[in-house]
Design a protein around this motif. Structure first.
Motif, PDB file in Angstrom:
ATOM      1  N   ILE A  84     -50.192  35.138 -34.273  1.00 17.48           N
ATOM      2  CA  ILE A  84     -50.904  34.492 -33.405  1.00 17.48           C
ATOM      3  C   ILE A  84     -52.049  35.512 -32.729  1.00 17.48           C
ATOM      4  O   ILE A  84     -52.350  35.635 -33.015  1.00 17.48           O
ATOM      5  N   ALA A  85     -52.730  33.765 -31.906  1.00 24.65           N
ATOM      6  CA  ALA A  85     -54.073  34.505 -31.653  1.00 24.65           C
ATOM      7  C   ALA A  85     -53.822  35.249 -30.714  1.00 24.65           C
ATOM      8  O   ALA A  85     -53.088  35.389 -29.958  1.00 24.65           O
ATOM      9  N   ASP A  86     -55.094  35.975 -30.567  1.00 30.45           N
ATOM     10  CA  ASP A  86     -54.571  37.438 -29.174  1.00 30.45           C
ATOM     11  C   ASP A  86     -54.770  35.893 -28.480  1.00 30.45           C
ATOM     12  O   ASP A  86     -54.017  36.501 -26.515  1.00 30.45           O
ATOM     13  N   GLU A  87     -55.255  35.404 -27.487  1.00 32.26           N
ATOM     14  CA  GLU A  87     -55.464  34.222 -26.700  1.00 32.26           C
ATOM     15  C   GLU A  87     -54.430  33.003 -26.163  1.00 32.26           C
ATOM     16  O   GLU A  87     -54.132  32.995 -25.558  1.00 32.26           O
ATOM     17  N   ALA A  88     -53.393  33.537 -27.350  1.00 34.42           N
ATOM     18  CA  ALA A  88     -52.150  32.352 -27.601  1.00 34.42           C
ATOM     19  C   ALA A  88     -51.226  32.518 -26.384  1.00 34.42           C
ATOM     20  O   ALA A  88     -51.423  33.902 -26.809  1.00 34.42           O
ATOM     21  N   PRO A  89     -51.019  31.576 -25.767  1.00 37.80           N
ATOM     22  CA  PRO A  89     -49.831  32.436 -24.775  1.00 37.80           C
ATOM     23  C   PRO A  89     -48.722  32.767 -25.236  1.00 37.80           C
ATOM     24  O   PRO A  89     -48.717  32.025 -25.902  1.00 37.80           O
ATOM     25  N   VAL A  90     -48.215  33.549 -24.973  1.00 33.77           N
ATOM     26  CA  VAL A  90     -46.446  34.277 -25.270  1.00 33.77           C
ATOM     27  C   VAL A  90     -45.651  33.786 -24.689  1.00 33.77           C
ATOM     28  O   VAL A  90     -45.266  33.625 -23.406  1.00 33.77           O
ATOM     29  N   THR A  91     -44.439  33.250 -25.635  1.00 37.26           N
ATOM     30  CA  THR A  91     -42.969  33.016 -24.938  1.00 37.26           C
ATOM     31  C   THR A  91     -41.931  33.635 -25.620  1.00 37.26           C
ATOM     32  O   THR A  91     -42.378  34.113 -26.907  1.00 37.26           O
ATOM     33  N   THR A 111     -41.476  32.220 -28.881  1.00 33.31           N
ATOM     34  CA  THR A 111     -41.872  32.635 -29.740  1.00 33.31           C
ATOM     35  C   THR A 111     -41.983  34.090 -30.139  1.00 33.31           C
ATOM     36  O   THR A 111     -42.033  34.018 -31.160  1.00 33.31           O
TER      37      THR A 111
END
Length: 140
Positions: free
Chosen positions: A4-11, A14
């Protein structure tokens, strides 16, 4: 490590998927009963509590904490979150929806106007529970 990219929001979804895959890859599903996960969660809450145990009250943002203390705090908070997410998954509870529902129920139970009035009253020295013979109003 997670893909997962560091910039992607974490849900929560996820995290749920990551935890399920993590357990599956290690053949840990057989150990992840609700009881076992709850006990692990409680243990992690204890570890989180130890960080604050002798610090007294700390200001928001933890301005006086060293960076390594904040990193350690983040790790313990993450352990608690991950076990909670895994427990909710194993129990078949949609944690996001349950949390939103709980916020809505609390809004009904504790209307903002009434709560502000209570805080306003309790800020008066004669009404302040801490000066009221050591008694405190019931907490829910």
């Amino acid at each position: 490590m997670t893909g997962i990219a560091d910039e992607a929001p974490v849900t929560l979804n996820t995290l749920k998927q990551l935890m399920a895959q993590f357990a599956k890859e290690r053949d840990w599903d057989r150990f992840h009963s609700p009881r076992n996960l709850l006990l692990a969660l409680v243990g992690e809450v204890g570890e989180l509590s130890e960080i604050f145990q002798w610090k007294g009250e700390v200001p928001k943002g933890l301005p006086d904490w060293k960076e390594e203390e904040k990193v350690h705090l983040g790790e313990e908070l993450s352990d608690v979150l991950l076990y909670l997410v895994r427990l909710s998954d194993i129990c078949g509870v949609d944690l996001g929806k349950a949390a939103l529902r709980k916020v809505q129920l609390n809004a009904i139970k504790y209307p903002a106007k009434v709560c502000r009035e209570v805080v306003s009253i309790s800020n008066k020295p004669e009404e302040n529970p801490s000066t009221n013979n050591g008694t405190v109003p019931d907490a829910d």
